[in-house]
Write an enzyme that holds these catalytic residues in place. Structure first.
Site, mmCIF file in Angstrom:
data_model
loop_
_atom_site.group_PDB
_atom_site.id
_atom_site.type_symbol
_atom_site.label_atom_id
_atom_site.label_comp_id
_atom_site.label_asym_id
_atom_site.label_seq_id
_atom_site.Cartn_x
_atom_site.Cartn_y
_atom_site.Cartn_z
ATOM 1 N N LYS A 116 1.736 3.529 -11.324
ATOM 2 C CA LYS A 116 0.579 2.408 -10.952
ATOM 3 C C LYS A 116 0.183 1.479 -12.040
ATOM 4 C CE LYS A 116 0.066 4.065 -6.911
ATOM 5 N NZ LYS A 116 0.475 2.976 -5.683
ATOM 6 N N TYR A 148 3.017 9.739 -11.811
ATOM 7 C CA TYR A 148 2.396 8.898 -10.861
ATOM 8 C C TYR A 148 1.472 7.785 -11.718
ATOM 9 C CZ TYR A 148 -1.156 7.466 -7.540
ATOM 10 O OH TYR A 148 -1.916 6.822 -6.817
ATOM 11 N N SER A 193 -2.742 -0.513 -6.725
ATOM 12 C CA SER A 193 -2.471 0.387 -7.759
ATOM 13 C C SER A 193 -3.360 1.824 -7.714
ATOM 14 C CB SER A 193 -2.679 -0.111 -9.078
ATOM 15 O OG SER A 193 -2.459 0.523 -10.279
ATOM 16 N N ASN A 240 0.856 -1.178 0.125
ATOM 17 C CA ASN A 240 0.090 0.034 -0.187
ATOM 18 C C ASN A 240 0.678 1.355 -0.200
ATOM 19 O OD1 ASN A 240 -2.512 1.737 0.690
ATOM 20 N ND2 ASN A 240 -1.254 2.061 2.466
ATOM 21 N N THR A 258 -9.352 9.991 1.961
ATOM 22 C CA THR A 258 -8.255 9.888 2.694
ATOM 23 C C THR A 258 -7.409 11.178 2.709
ATOM 24 O OG1 THR A 258 -6.704 8.979 1.028
ATOM 25 C CG2 THR A 258 -8.124 7.447 2.249
#
Length: 279
Positions: free
Chosen positions: A155, A151, A136, A85, A186
């Site tokens: 992934k 980024y 991912s 993670n 989050t």
């Protein structure tokens, strides 16, 4: 009485990792949680116990990762579920980002997960069982976000090596799943978590608009609950045949369908040129 599985979760001090560890401990699972500092874990989950092992780990250091997994097996006797993670979002267009910035994102998001897999597999192979969840992003399936290219490419890499891992691990009774989370509420999009480029080029208006939309508008208004994401991962870990690809969160199917349609339309429109190479 069923013995609860041992989970090894990276990036456990915040976000999805935090909620997953919290949920796992509340349900009686045994958990090794990693972060850059032990204090960030013990402040949230308490000290080392028979069910919990907090570990300070540098995910970019293969030997440190190897040691952390060895400590996990020494403490609990085995390890069953791996959750890769740990990671962060690097903003910036491909032209703006330096070689150092791009490589740093790959070091954590890609090579960090590979360090964990490399050192977890011997234990899982020996016991002929286990689950590996590689986190991912929906940006690892659809990369058409200006200012998020590096980024997204990290992934995409996670998705690619998970597909191969699923085939490599299957003969040993090990399941590998790439998880594509959508927008979860989050701290991923906060200024403290997402990194902006050191050098900004004014001409990239679309990238700036995308960055500001994510940081100022989407952040705090994401439609998915990370606690329910933790429930979904726990549920998958109990399945005999979990999927290789798992979309996580509402709205992710919209990205799936858009990407399928885009590729299909391009393939049809250019089929004559595609097939022009036959001998």
């Amino acid at each position: 009485m069923e013995t609860k599985k041992v989970w090894f979760v990276t990036g456990a001090s915040k976000g999805l990792g935090f909620e997953l560890v919290k949920k796992l401990l509340s349900e009686g699972f045994r958990v090794a949680a990693t972060s850059r500092t032990v204090a960030s874990l013990t402040n949230s989950f308490g000290e080392t116990s028979e069910n919990f092992l907090p570990l300070a780990m540098n995910i970019t250091d293969n030997e440190d990762v190897k040691l952390s997994l060895a400590k996990t097996v020494e403490h609990f006797g085995n390890v069953d579920v791996i959750v890769n993670n740990a990671g962060y979002g690097q903003l910036g267009t491909l032209e703006e980002l330096t070689d150092k910035e791009a490589k740093a994102n790959f070091e954590v998001n890609v090579f960090g997960s590979l360090n964990v897999i490399r050192n977890a597999m011997p234990y899982l192979r020996e016991q002929q069982s286990g689950n590996i969840f590689n986190i991912s992003s929906i940006g690892g399936y659809a990369g058409n976000f200006p200012g998020w290219g590096i980024y997204c490419s990290t992934k995409f890499a996670v998705a690619g090596f998970t597909e191969a891992l699923a085939e490599e691990a299957r003969p040993f009774g090990i399941h590998a799943t790439v998880v594509y989370p959508g927008y979860f509420r989050t701290d991923f999009l906060t200024q403290d978590s997402a990194k902006i480029p050191a050098r900004s080029i004014e001409a990239y208006e679309s990238a700036r608009n995308s960055e500001q939309a994510h940081l100022n508008e989407i952040n705090g208004n994401q439609p998915n609950d990370p606690v329910k994401a933790a429930d979904a991962l726990i549920a998958l870990s109990k399945e005999q045949n979990p999927p290789v690809h798992f979309l996580l969160g509402i709205e992710t199917h919209e990205f799936l369908n858009h990407k399928i349609n885009a590729i299909t339309n391009d393939a049809k429109a250019w089929e004559h040129l595609t097939n022009s190479t036959a001998i």
